[in-house]
Design an enzyme around this catalytic site. Sequence first.
Site, mmCIF file in Angstrom:
data_model
loop_
_atom_site.group_PDB
_atom_site.id
_atom_site.type_symbol
_atom_site.label_atom_id
_atom_site.label_comp_id
_atom_site.label_asym_id
_atom_site.label_seq_id
_atom_site.Cartn_x
_atom_site.Cartn_y
_atom_site.Cartn_z
ATOM 1 N N LEU A 34 58.451 25.073 61.283
ATOM 2 C CA LEU A 34 58.672 25.075 62.730
ATOM 3 C C LEU A 34 57.541 25.757 63.492
ATOM 4 O O LEU A 34 57.245 25.409 64.631
ATOM 5 C CB LEU A 34 60.003 25.771 63.065
ATOM 6 C CG LEU A 34 61.284 25.033 62.678
ATOM 7 C CD1 LEU A 34 62.499 25.890 62.991
ATOM 8 C CD2 LEU A 34 61.373 23.682 63.395
ATOM 9 N N GLY A 35 56.933 26.737 62.877
ATOM 10 C CA GLY A 35 55.856 27.456 63.557
ATOM 11 C C GLY A 35 55.243 28.501 62.647
ATOM 12 O O GLY A 35 55.801 28.847 61.611
ATOM 13 N N GLY A 37 52.290 32.083 62.739
ATOM 14 C CA GLY A 37 51.463 33.003 63.511
ATOM 15 C C GLY A 37 50.905 34.071 62.599
ATOM 16 O O GLY A 37 50.928 33.946 61.373
ATOM 17 N N TYR A 39 52.105 36.873 61.898
ATOM 18 C CA TYR A 39 53.165 37.505 61.114
ATOM 19 C C TYR A 39 53.476 36.728 59.837
ATOM 20 O O TYR A 39 53.869 37.291 58.818
ATOM 21 C CB TYR A 39 54.449 37.593 61.952
ATOM 22 C CG TYR A 39 54.938 36.231 62.420
ATOM 23 C CD1 TYR A 39 55.774 35.466 61.622
ATOM 24 C CD2 TYR A 39 54.521 35.716 63.643
ATOM 25 C CE1 TYR A 39 56.193 34.202 62.025
ATOM 26 C CE2 TYR A 39 54.930 34.460 64.045
ATOM 27 C CZ TYR A 39 55.769 33.708 63.238
ATOM 28 O OH TYR A 39 56.169 32.452 63.644
ATOM 29 N N GLY A 40 53.380 35.386 59.897
ATOM 30 C CA GLY A 40 53.798 34.531 58.798
ATOM 31 C C GLY A 40 54.226 33.164 59.308
ATOM 32 O O GLY A 40 53.531 32.568 60.137
ATOM 33 N N LYS A 57 62.544 33.100 59.071
ATOM 34 C CA LYS A 57 61.291 33.697 59.520
ATOM 35 C C LYS A 57 60.709 34.529 58.381
ATOM 36 O O LYS A 57 61.313 35.519 57.947
ATOM 37 C CB LYS A 57 61.507 34.559 60.761
ATOM 38 C CG LYS A 57 60.218 35.013 61.425
ATOM 39 C CD LYS A 57 60.457 35.572 62.821
ATOM 40 C CE LYS A 57 59.140 35.909 63.510
ATOM 41 N NZ LYS A 57 59.343 36.420 64.888
ATOM 42 N N ASP A 149 55.890 41.221 75.260
ATOM 43 C CA ASP A 149 55.050 40.096 74.825
ATOM 44 C C ASP A 149 55.585 38.773 75.375
ATOM 45 O O ASP A 149 55.648 37.774 74.654
ATOM 46 C CB ASP A 149 54.985 40.056 73.299
ATOM 47 C CG ASP A 149 53.809 39.234 72.770
ATOM 48 O OD1 ASP A 149 52.838 39.028 73.539
ATOM 49 O OD2 ASP A 149 53.855 38.809 71.602
#
Length: 340
Positions: A34-35, A37, A39-40, A57, A149
């Site tokens: 799904l996405g 960044g 972070y992972g 996540k 953020d």
Amino acid sequence: MTTAARLLDELCHLTAQSLESLEPLEHFQVIKLLGEGSYGQVKLAVHKKRGTPMALKFFLRDDTSLLSFLREYNLSLAFCTHPSLTSAFGIAFSTPTHYVFAQQPCLYGDLYDVIVPEVGLEESCAQGVASQISGALSHLHSYGFVHRDVKPENIFLCDRECRWVRLGDFGMVKAAGTRVPCVWYSSAYCTPEAEMAKKSEEIDSGTLEVDNNGNKQNGNSGKTQRMLVSVDPSTDSWALGILIYAMLMGSLPWSETVSDNTAYKSYLQWTKWEGSTSQERASDQPKNFNQVAPKFAAFTPLAACLLRSLLHPQSRLRGRPNEVEKYLGGAWLLDKDVSG
């Protein structure tokens, strides 16, 4: 420390004692990415026993402390009950390479993907998103937390038409009043107070001392002394104002929030901040209120008033996210034939 912040710390301590090590593929059927960044990654998955779709996540253990992982998980689990906040399911575990928790899936990408460059969103859509995100931020603020953020990449779509969105990514969340190093970065989302802190750091780091022989020395041994600032909800108000501008215009009002940036300087002059007296700075209605900065010429007085409130250069006079509700329903953009 607020009651909510103390509770979050307690939840992190308890979760740390019970965090299990699991093999994801034994319990979940992973559907797609799904996405991703720094972070992972976030992957769409289905729980094999429950049949529940969820987003897993994954946080890289090499780049993420256990405490920061637990704080994001427990914050999302216990405090993100607003419909426009991404909440976690009660599933958290570790693998040899990752920390993982499960959260509500948002299947249609993020807001950044649907904002048309130099065009923006339909005004009704922009107002809907602004209403939902202002409510989400007000919910977090009611517990004493600040998101820190807010940006299109952290707002996720629950449908293709962008009618329902959720604010996510709580890795930067801190309790209001927490002292943190001030970080300035080149973006309109960065607040004016960050630039002031940066200048103070530069002055401190550049201070020269004289030794016993009359030679000039750097008093800080060449190291910048990071300025600590207090986390404040007004940071989210500023970001919300920039977000609303980006949704309506498909661009940012200025490239970076610094006093020598031409567009930002024009905005400061419009708000009568630059060169004004202390009494004028505290006034909500400068004398030449209608002398609009060029970047804001497309907005109606209603929208201009909202943006001036959220984007007040002085943090203590900045409007709160919940004030957005007062500006909904009326037109935010002038007719193109008039503004163009």
